[in-house]
Scaffold this motif. Structure first.
Motif, PDB file in Angstrom:
ATOM      1  N   ILE A   1       0.881  -1.339   0.032  1.00  0.00           N
ATOM      2  CA  ILE A   1      -0.088  -0.094   0.054  1.00  0.00           C
ATOM      3  C   ILE A   1       0.852   1.337  -0.020  1.00  0.00           C
ATOM      4  O   ILE A   1       0.618   2.270  -0.547  1.00  0.00           O
ATOM      5  CB  ILE A   1      -0.687   0.054   1.113  1.00  0.00           C
ATOM      6  N   GLY A   2       1.960   1.218   0.652  1.00  0.00           N
ATOM      7  CA  GLY A   2       3.006   2.134   0.582  1.00  0.00           C
ATOM      8  C   GLY A   2       2.935   2.971   1.875  1.00  0.00           C
ATOM      9  O   GLY A   2       3.865   3.215   2.679  1.00  0.00           O
ATOM     10  N   THR A   3       2.008   3.769   2.232  1.00  0.00           N
ATOM     11  CA  THR A   3       1.752   4.776   3.462  1.00  0.00           C
ATOM     12  C   THR A   3       0.877   4.388   4.247  1.00  0.00           C
ATOM     13  O   THR A   3      -0.205   3.814   3.862  1.00  0.00           O
ATOM     14  CB  THR A   3       1.787   5.956   2.792  1.00  0.00           C
ATOM     15  N   HIS A   4       0.743   4.796   5.370  1.00  0.00           N
ATOM     16  CA  HIS A   4      -0.479   4.818   6.120  1.00  0.00           C
ATOM     17  C   HIS A   4      -1.704   5.673   5.643  1.00  0.00           C
ATOM     18  O   HIS A   4      -2.734   5.325   5.607  1.00  0.00           O
ATOM     19  CB  HIS A   4      -0.128   5.505   7.778  1.00  0.00           C
ATOM     20  N   GLU A   5      -1.380   6.913   5.261  1.00  0.00           N
ATOM     21  CA  GLU A   5      -2.281   7.515   4.264  1.00  0.00           C
ATOM     22  C   GLU A   5      -3.133   6.557   3.280  1.00  0.00           C
ATOM     23  O   GLU A   5      -4.037   6.559   2.987  1.00  0.00           O
ATOM     24  CB  GLU A   5      -1.734   8.761   3.575  1.00  0.00           C
ATOM     25  N   GLY A   6      -2.203   5.795   2.497  1.00  0.00           N
ATOM     26  CA  GLY A   6      -2.740   4.940   1.240  1.00  0.00           C
ATOM     27  C   GLY A   6      -3.768   3.620   1.856  1.00  0.00           C
ATOM     28  O   GLY A   6      -4.437   3.747   1.494  1.00  0.00           O
ATOM     29  N   ALA A   7      -3.280   3.379   3.130  1.00  0.00           N
ATOM     30  CA  ALA A   7      -3.898   2.328   4.034  1.00  0.00           C
ATOM     31  C   ALA A   7      -5.176   3.032   4.240  1.00  0.00           C
ATOM     32  O   ALA A   7      -6.252   2.392   4.076  1.00  0.00           O
ATOM     33  CB  ALA A   7      -3.262   1.923   5.110  1.00  0.00           C
ATOM     34  N   LEU A   8      -5.193   4.339   4.788  1.00  0.00           N
ATOM     35  CA  LEU A   8      -6.435   4.875   5.138  1.00  0.00           C
ATOM     36  C   LEU A   8      -7.542   5.117   4.071  1.00  0.00           C
ATOM     37  O   LEU A   8      -8.668   4.857   4.135  1.00  0.00           O
ATOM     38  CB  LEU A   8      -6.341   6.135   6.049  1.00  0.00           C
ATOM     39  N   GLN A   9      -6.747   5.244   3.138  1.00  0.00           N
ATOM     40  CA  GLN A   9      -7.585   5.783   1.726  1.00  0.00           C
ATOM     41  C   GLN A   9      -8.090   4.577   0.995  1.00  0.00           C
ATOM     42  O   GLN A   9      -9.255   4.828   0.418  1.00  0.00           O
ATOM     43  CB  GLN A   9      -6.884   6.460   0.631  1.00  0.00           C
ATOM     44  N   ARG A  10      -7.771   3.313   1.307  1.00  0.00           N
ATOM     45  CA  ARG A  10      -8.195   2.263   0.704  1.00  0.00           C
ATOM     46  C   ARG A  10      -8.856   1.343   1.836  1.00  0.00           C
ATOM     47  O   ARG A  10      -9.565   0.328   1.711  1.00  0.00           O
ATOM     48  CB  ARG A  10      -7.149   1.439   0.166  1.00  0.00           C
ATOM     49  N   SER A  11      -8.859   1.931   3.202  1.00  0.00           N
ATOM     50  CA  SER A  11      -9.718   1.136   4.134  1.00  0.00           C
ATOM     51  C   SER A  11     -10.964   1.008   4.018  1.00  0.00           C
ATOM     52  O   SER A  11     -11.739   1.653   3.414  1.00  0.00           O
ATOM     53  CB  SER A  11      -9.362   2.160   5.487  1.00  0.00           C
ATOM     54  N   PRO A  12     -11.615  -0.280   4.443  1.00  0.00           N
ATOM     55  CA  PRO A  12     -13.136  -0.745   4.286  1.00  0.00           C
ATOM     56  C   PRO A  12     -14.102   0.214   5.156  1.00  0.00           C
ATOM     57  O   PRO A  12     -15.220   0.348   5.125  1.00  0.00           O
ATOM     58  CB  PRO A  12     -13.153  -1.962   4.749  1.00  0.00           C
ATOM     59  N   VAL A  13     -13.389   1.013   5.831  1.00  0.00           N
ATOM     60  CA  VAL A  13     -14.058   2.152   6.855  1.00  0.00           C
ATOM     61  C   VAL A  13     -13.847   3.470   6.491  1.00  0.00           C
ATOM     62  O   VAL A  13     -14.991   4.308   6.205  1.00  0.00           O
ATOM     63  CB  VAL A  13     -13.531   1.885   8.186  1.00  0.00           C
ATOM     64  N   SER A  14     -12.583   3.912   6.126  1.00  0.00           N
ATOM     65  CA  SER A  14     -12.253   5.084   6.110  1.00  0.00           C
ATOM     66  C   SER A  14     -12.065   5.565   4.509  1.00  0.00           C
ATOM     67  O   SER A  14     -11.602   6.821   4.351  1.00  0.00           O
ATOM     68  CB  SER A  14     -11.423   5.913   6.928  1.00  0.00           C
ATOM     69  N   GLY A  15     -11.915   4.561   3.673  1.00  0.00           N
ATOM     70  CA  GLY A  15     -11.318   4.718   2.432  1.00  0.00           C
ATOM     71  C   GLY A  15     -12.339   5.390   1.364  1.00  0.00           C
ATOM     72  O   GLY A  15     -13.029   4.857   0.750  1.00  0.00           O
ATOM     73  N   PRO A  16     -12.083   6.720   1.021  1.00  0.00           N
ATOM     74  CA  PRO A  16     -12.876   7.254  -0.024  1.00  0.00           C
ATOM     75  C   PRO A  16     -12.514   6.448  -1.501  1.00  0.00           C
ATOM     76  O   PRO A  16     -13.442   6.686  -2.420  1.00  0.00           O
ATOM     77  CB  PRO A  16     -12.248   8.695  -0.192  1.00  0.00           C
ATOM     78  N   LYS A  17     -11.306   5.862  -1.586  1.00  0.00           N
ATOM     79  CA  LYS A  17     -11.214   4.991  -2.759  1.00  0.00           C
ATOM     80  C   LYS A  17     -11.775   3.643  -2.761  1.00  0.00           C
ATOM     81  O   LYS A  17     -11.550   2.795  -3.676  1.00  0.00           O
ATOM     82  CB  LYS A  17      -9.888   4.982  -3.189  1.00  0.00           C
ATOM     83  N   ASN A  18     -12.300   3.210  -1.644  1.00  0.00           N
ATOM     84  CA  ASN A  18     -13.029   1.725  -1.355  1.00  0.00           C
ATOM     85  C   ASN A  18     -14.708   1.917  -1.403  1.00  0.00           C
ATOM     86  O   ASN A  18     -15.177   2.456  -0.308  1.00  0.00           O
ATOM     87  CB  ASN A  18     -12.657   1.182  -0.001  1.00  0.00           C
ATOM     88  N   PRO A  19     -15.176   1.532  -2.486  1.00  0.00           N
ATOM     89  CA  PRO A  19     -16.607   1.610  -2.543  1.00  0.00           C
ATOM     90  C   PRO A  19     -17.432   0.873  -1.386  1.00  0.00           C
ATOM     91  O   PRO A  19     -18.528   1.180  -1.056  1.00  0.00           O
ATOM     92  CB  PRO A  19     -17.017   0.823  -3.713  1.00  0.00           C
ATOM     93  N   VAL A  20     -16.730  -0.098  -0.871  1.00  0.00           N
ATOM     94  CA  VAL A  20     -17.323  -0.728   0.460  1.00  0.00           C
ATOM     95  C   VAL A  20     -17.092   0.223   1.465  1.00  0.00           C
ATOM     96  O   VAL A  20     -18.289  -0.113   2.666  1.00  0.00           O
ATOM     97  CB  VAL A  20     -16.294  -2.078   0.612  1.00  0.00           C
ATOM     98  N   ALA A  21     -16.337   1.149   1.630  1.00  0.00           N
ATOM     99  CA  ALA A  21     -16.169   2.100   2.866  1.00  0.00           C
ATOM    100  C   ALA A  21     -17.365   3.176   2.968  1.00  0.00           C
ATOM    101  O   ALA A  21     -18.156   3.360   2.055  1.00  0.00           O
ATOM    102  CB  ALA A  21     -15.020   2.691   2.829  1.00  0.00           C
ATOM    103  N   ILE A  22     -17.770   3.570   4.071  1.00  0.00           N
ATOM    104  CA  ILE A  22     -18.805   4.329   4.166  1.00  0.00           C
ATOM    105  C   ILE A  22     -18.743   5.585   3.480  1.00  0.00           C
ATOM    106  O   ILE A  22     -19.703   6.009   3.069  1.00  0.00           O
ATOM    107  CB  ILE A  22     -19.073   4.453   5.776  1.00  0.00           C
ATOM    108  N   PRO A  23     -17.837   6.500   3.386  1.00  0.00           N
ATOM    109  CA  PRO A  23     -16.380   6.481   4.031  1.00  0.00           C
ATOM    110  C   PRO A  23     -16.444   7.404   5.415  1.00  0.00           C
ATOM    111  O   PRO A  23     -17.074   8.628   5.306  1.00  0.00           O
ATOM    112  CB  PRO A  23     -15.446   6.865   3.148  1.00  0.00           C
ATOM    113  N   LEU A  24     -15.670   7.210   6.388  1.00  0.00           N
ATOM    114  CA  LEU A  24     -15.543   7.886   7.740  1.00  0.00           C
ATOM    115  C   LEU A  24     -14.519   8.905   7.443  1.00  0.00           C
ATOM    116  O   LEU A  24     -13.570   8.373   7.221  1.00  0.00           O
ATOM    117  CB  LEU A  24     -15.631   6.856   9.017  1.00  0.00           C
ATOM    118  N   ARG A  25     -14.771  10.090   7.987  1.00  0.00           N
ATOM    119  CA  ARG A  25     -13.501  10.957   7.920  1.00  0.00           C
ATOM    120  C   ARG A  25     -13.137  11.329   9.498  1.00  0.00           C
ATOM    121  O   ARG A  25     -13.862  11.752  10.123  1.00  0.00           O
ATOM    122  CB  ARG A  25     -13.883  12.408   7.479  1.00  0.00           C
ATOM    123  N   PHE A  26     -11.987  10.664   9.802  1.00  0.00           N
ATOM    124  CA  PHE A  26     -11.717  10.831  11.302  1.00  0.00           C
ATOM    125  C   PHE A  26     -10.985  12.057  11.394  1.00  0.00           C
ATOM    126  O   PHE A  26     -10.187  12.523  10.821  1.00  0.00           O
ATOM    127  CB  PHE A  26     -10.915   9.521  11.785  1.00  0.00           C
TER     128      PHE A  26
END
Ligand code: 3IX
Length: 201
Positions: free
Chosen positions: A67-92
């Motif tokens: 994934i490369g970075t923590h930010e990358g992980a957050l962007q693809r996370s199933p909870v917070s990821g704006p790039k993940n259609p499964v995510a809500i996404p939450l902005r922490f």
């Protein structure tokens, strides 16, 4: 209070596509859609899926690719990821006391009992809320245990406040707590134990 970097501000094409898929998912679950989900509409959606799948990496490559970075992980996370259609996404956001905070409404695709958020989804969200707080405290690690107490139902399409905070540390162990709140009342409490571990991102 600082926003945790899970997005680029202006949505890119992937984020716009992910959001469209989210809307599509919620709409497909609406019973009134059945009348318009004609073979024509279904065919168009399938054509798009075929087109993207043809150029996407094989699933196995995706999961072993870095994934490369923590930010990358957050962007693809199933909870917070704006790039993940499964995510809500939450902005922490990270509060001054180190806790994490987000506000959201859960749409139809996260339903468990009729009209209510699925309990496993609450656990998923609280796991990440605690992980964000742990990470802010320099205690990034993996989840070893979570105990969830469902005190009240959490309704769909209603503002929910999500909080995570770390409670205490001992060696590699971090105990944390996460909560969901609706109208100032706690609906779910989660106690988590995390083990500090270097994550190969
Ligand atoms: C979306 C991806 C994001 C990735 C993170 C990226 C960025 C971070 C930035 C911001 C944060 C934002 C988002 C993060 C999002 C999500 C977080 C995802 C969290 C997860 O979704 S994560 C997946 C689920 N999680 C696992 O997949 C763990 C599998 N598991 C293991 O990997 C091992 O099992 C491990 C490492 C746990 C331990 O293994 P090990 O060999 O390193 O250590 P060892 O066994 O020696 O245990 C050391 C001491 O912990 C005690 N201990 C161990 N386990 C225990 C348990 N269950 N209960 C009670 N105590 C336990 C022992 O008793 C001992 O205690 P003592 O020292 O007192 O003897």
């Amino acid at each position: 209070m600082n926003e945790v970097d899970s997005g680029s501000g202006t949505p890119d094409a992937v984020e716009v596509a992910a959001d469209a898929v989210r809307r599509l998912t919620a709409a497909i679950l609406e019973s009134r859609v059945r009348g318009v989900a004609t073979p024509d509409v279904s065919e168009k959606i399938s054509v798009l899926a075929d087109r993207l799948e043809a150029v996407a990496a094989h699933p196995r490559e995706c999961v072993t690719g870095k994934i490369g970075t923590h930010e990358g992980a957050l962007q693809r996370s199933p909870v917070s990821g704006p790039k993940n259609p499964v995510a809500i996404p939450l902005r922490f956001e990270q509060c001054d006391d180190g806790s994490s905070l987000a506000h959201t409404e859960f749409p139809r695709q996260y339903q468990g009992p009729p009209g209510l958020v699925h309990g496993g989804v609450s656990g998923l969200v609280l796991d990440v809320a605690m992980a964000v707080a742990n990470s802010a405290a320099g205690r990034a690690g993996v989840t070893a245990e979570m105990t969830l107490r469902y005190l009240r139902p959490t309704p769909l399409y209603t503002e929910v406040t999500v909080r995570g905070r770390h409670v205490r540390v001992e060696g590699r162990k971090t105990w944390s707590q996460g909560t969901l709140e609706v109208d100032g009342e706690t609906t779910v409490v989660c106690d988590g134990l995390f083990i500090t571990k270097e994550l190969a991102l």
